[in-house]
Design an enzyme around this catalytic site. Structure first.
Site, PDB file in Angstrom:
ATOM      1  N   ILE A 115       0.872  -1.209  -0.139  1.00 62.92           N
ATOM      2  CA  ILE A 115      -0.013  -0.163  -0.048  1.00 62.92           C
ATOM      3  C   ILE A 115       0.883   1.173   0.013  1.00 62.92           C
ATOM      4  O   ILE A 115       1.858   1.133   0.761  1.00 62.92           O
ATOM      5  CB  ILE A 115      -0.965   0.121   1.315  1.00 62.92           C
ATOM      6  CG1 ILE A 115      -1.945  -1.141   1.105  1.00 62.92           C
ATOM      7  CG2 ILE A 115      -1.625   1.289   1.382  1.00 62.92           C
ATOM      8  CD1 ILE A 115      -2.846  -1.505   2.110  1.00 62.92           C
ATOM      9  N   HIS A 169      -7.342  -4.526 -10.297  1.00 66.77           N
ATOM     10  CA  HIS A 169      -7.933  -5.304  -9.207  1.00 66.77           C
ATOM     11  C   HIS A 169      -8.816  -6.332  -9.862  1.00 66.77           C
ATOM     12  O   HIS A 169      -9.612  -6.249 -10.510  1.00 66.77           O
ATOM     13  CB  HIS A 169      -8.785  -4.311  -8.248  1.00 66.77           C
ATOM     14  CG  HIS A 169      -9.083  -5.210  -6.908  1.00 66.77           C
ATOM     15  ND1 HIS A 169      -8.554  -5.352  -5.953  1.00 66.77           N
ATOM     16  CD2 HIS A 169     -10.462  -5.500  -6.810  1.00 66.77           C
ATOM     17  CE1 HIS A 169      -9.132  -6.219  -5.147  1.00 66.77           C
ATOM     18  NE2 HIS A 169     -10.424  -6.116  -5.427  1.00 66.77           N
ATOM     19  N   LYS A 202      -7.349 -13.788 -15.076  1.00 65.72           N
ATOM     20  CA  LYS A 202      -5.969 -13.371 -15.812  1.00 65.72           C
ATOM     21  C   LYS A 202      -5.811 -12.758 -17.310  1.00 65.72           C
ATOM     22  O   LYS A 202      -5.282 -11.926 -17.770  1.00 65.72           O
ATOM     23  CB  LYS A 202      -4.840 -14.120 -15.464  1.00 65.72           C
ATOM     24  CG  LYS A 202      -4.329 -13.919 -13.932  1.00 65.72           C
ATOM     25  CD  LYS A 202      -3.325 -12.810 -13.972  1.00 65.72           C
ATOM     26  CE  LYS A 202      -2.800 -12.800 -12.633  1.00 65.72           C
ATOM     27  NZ  LYS A 202      -1.646 -13.584 -12.233  1.00 65.72           N
ATOM     28  N   ASP A 242      -8.447   0.389  -3.235  1.00 63.82           N
ATOM     29  CA  ASP A 242      -9.366   0.005  -4.150  1.00 63.82           C
ATOM     30  C   ASP A 242     -10.604   0.883  -4.435  1.00 63.82           C
ATOM     31  O   ASP A 242     -11.842   0.307  -4.809  1.00 63.82           O
ATOM     32  CB  ASP A 242      -9.775  -1.463  -4.128  1.00 63.82           C
ATOM     33  CG  ASP A 242      -8.707  -2.351  -4.045  1.00 63.82           C
ATOM     34  OD1 ASP A 242      -7.586  -2.210  -4.732  1.00 63.82           O
ATOM     35  OD2 ASP A 242      -8.754  -3.365  -3.459  1.00 63.82           O
ATOM     36  N   ALA A 297      -8.408 -12.270 -19.048  1.00 59.46           N
ATOM     37  CA  ALA A 297      -9.259 -11.031 -19.609  1.00 59.46           C
ATOM     38  C   ALA A 297      -8.270  -9.794 -19.134  1.00 59.46           C
ATOM     39  O   ALA A 297      -8.202  -8.926 -19.609  1.00 59.46           O
ATOM     40  CB  ALA A 297     -10.555 -11.001 -18.594  1.00 59.46           C
ATOM     41  N   GLU A 298      -7.690  -9.865 -17.938  1.00 57.59           N
ATOM     42  CA  GLU A 298      -6.961  -8.701 -17.452  1.00 57.59           C
ATOM     43  C   GLU A 298      -5.798  -8.408 -18.380  1.00 57.59           C
ATOM     44  O   GLU A 298      -5.750  -7.230 -18.854  1.00 57.59           O
ATOM     45  CB  GLU A 298      -6.016  -9.049 -16.142  1.00 57.59           C
ATOM     46  CG  GLU A 298      -6.973  -9.189 -14.791  1.00 57.59           C
ATOM     47  CD  GLU A 298      -6.165  -9.474 -13.528  1.00 57.59           C
ATOM     48  OE1 GLU A 298      -5.032  -9.218 -13.504  1.00 57.59           O
ATOM     49  OE2 GLU A 298      -6.708  -9.691 -12.514  1.00 57.59           O
ATOM     50  N   SER A 332     -11.185  -4.774 -12.643  1.00 60.40           N
ATOM     51  CA  SER A 332     -11.322  -3.595 -12.997  1.00 60.40           C
ATOM     52  C   SER A 332      -9.990  -2.834 -12.885  1.00 60.40           C
ATOM     53  O   SER A 332      -9.180  -3.049 -12.292  1.00 60.40           O
ATOM     54  CB  SER A 332     -12.349  -3.013 -11.713  1.00 60.40           C
ATOM     55  OG  SER A 332     -13.374  -3.687 -11.477  1.00 60.40           O
ATOM     56  N   ASN A 335      -3.992   1.056 -11.269  1.00 61.69           N
ATOM     57  CA  ASN A 335      -4.097  -0.140 -10.587  1.00 61.69           C
ATOM     58  C   ASN A 335      -5.011  -1.112 -11.288  1.00 61.69           C
ATOM     59  O   ASN A 335      -6.164  -0.410 -11.944  1.00 61.69           O
ATOM     60  CB  ASN A 335      -4.248  -0.083  -9.194  1.00 61.69           C
ATOM     61  CG  ASN A 335      -4.231  -1.559  -8.467  1.00 61.69           C
ATOM     62  OD1 ASN A 335      -3.058  -2.073  -8.768  1.00 61.69           O
ATOM     63  ND2 ASN A 335      -4.990  -1.716  -7.596  1.00 61.69           N
TER      64      ASN A 335
END
Ligand code: GRF
Length: 321
Positions: free
Chosen positions: A94, A111, A173, A147, A175-176, A138, A109
């Site tokens: 963080i 998530h 993953k 987030d 899709a990411e 997202s 980022n």
């Protein structure tokens, strides 16, 4: 397209999203280059791949350091690499609030959930246990709260009845890897995108009292007052008359002020064709780091200079409180 953005990618692990971003950056028309891959794990798998691909790498373990000190070392590496944007890809730390504030709007980022659902960890397990039809990922801007920043894009992934967190995670993953490069590219291009810039000007202009939009000489314009007797207080120019600028045109007090602005800050202000002759100044919008509060202030001032007294009086009264 303007100059390319320079991104630094922060990783802690395998770095498959980093790889997806890196390879996408090498396709034609990518609006960004990857100038650094940095990690808080000296043995993060992704570092080797980045080095193999000729990208500068940096690693500094956070062990035994305060959060602020570790952030500072990472930030120094980012600045040294000349990066203007930080993209987190499985960075399991963080960032301190001060760091995030300094890079406001410039940290992105990914998530592995459909935010605002399932912030934090074990997202796939929670989606399955809740009986959701879809999981997903997202891409969002980073703000101090975990987030919780503006969601820029999402990809949905259907959940099968026999999915485990692992099997679902594998498909998320995939899709990411499609989503992240596209979302980062779109976000970094929008500062130069005429439709996006017009939208922002429009939102500010039409938030002022009794305003409406009307075309003028083929370009969007904004008026205050009635349909009949309204007056223009702003125009939007998209590379008009051979100019390379996308700009908002607003009224100054006259030629002296206009010329002073253009001389003092030629990276922000210019004298537009035609309108310049009657004291309108152009505020350049297709450049990095536009101060939208300043654009808003100019629109208000310009509005005030042509709005009927009955409206400015109300506004004066409101301003007193
Ligand atoms: C991804 O699932 C991402 O959503 C999350 O961390 C994981 C990183 O994976 N923030 P990788 O290192 O990119 O393979």
């Amino acid at each position: 397209m303007a100059e390319k953005a320079k991104i630094a990618i922060f990783i802690s692990g395998g770095g498959t999203n980093m790889a997806a971003l890196l390879y996408a950056s090498r396709l034609e028309n990518s609006p960004y280059d990857v100038v650094l891959v940095a990690s808080n794990k000296v043995d993060a798998g992704g570092l080797e791949l980045a080095a193999l691909e000729g990208v500068a790498t940096f690693a500094q373990s956070h062990k035994g350091m305060t959060r602020e000190d570790h952030d500072a070392v990472m930030e120094e590496a980012v600045v040294d690499a000349g990066a203007d944007t930080i993209v987190l890809a499985g960075y399991m730390r963080i960032l301190s609030d001060e760091f995030v504030a300094r890079w406001e709007g410039r940290i992105i980022n990914i998530h592995p959930s459909l935010l605002p659902k399932y912030k934090g960890l074990q997202t796939h397990k929670r989606a399955i246990e809740a009986g959701d039809s879809h999981g997903g990922a997202s891409v969002h801007l980073v703000v101090p709260e975990l987030d919780a920043g503006e969601v820029l894009a999402q990809a949905q992934v259907a959940i099968a009845t026999d999915d485990t967190p692992e099997t679902l995670g594998e498909r998320v993953k995939l899709a990411e890897h499609q989503l992240y490069p596209r979302a980062v590219a779109d976000y970094l291009s929008r500062d130069y995108d005429a439709d996006y810039l017009l939208d922002r000007v429009r939102n500010l202009a039409l938030a002022l009292p009794e305003t409406s939009e009307r075309e003028s000489h083929g370009a969007p314009g904004f008026r205050v007052g009635s349909e009949k007797s309204g007056k223009f207080f702003a125009h939007f120019n998209n590379q008009h008359h051979g100019s390379e600028h996308i700009a908002a045109l607003v009224k100054t007090s006259g030629m002296d002020e206009l010329m002073n602005l253009v001389e003092a800050q030629p990276e922000i202000y210019f004298k537009p064709a035609y309108y310049g002759a009657s004291g309108w100044v152009g505020i350049i919008l297709n450049r990095p780091g536009v101060d939208w509060d300043n654009v808003g202030d100019w629109l208000t001032r310009s509005w005030r200079s042509v709005a009927p007294a009955r409206l400015t009086k109300l506004q004066d009264a409101a301003d007193m409180f």
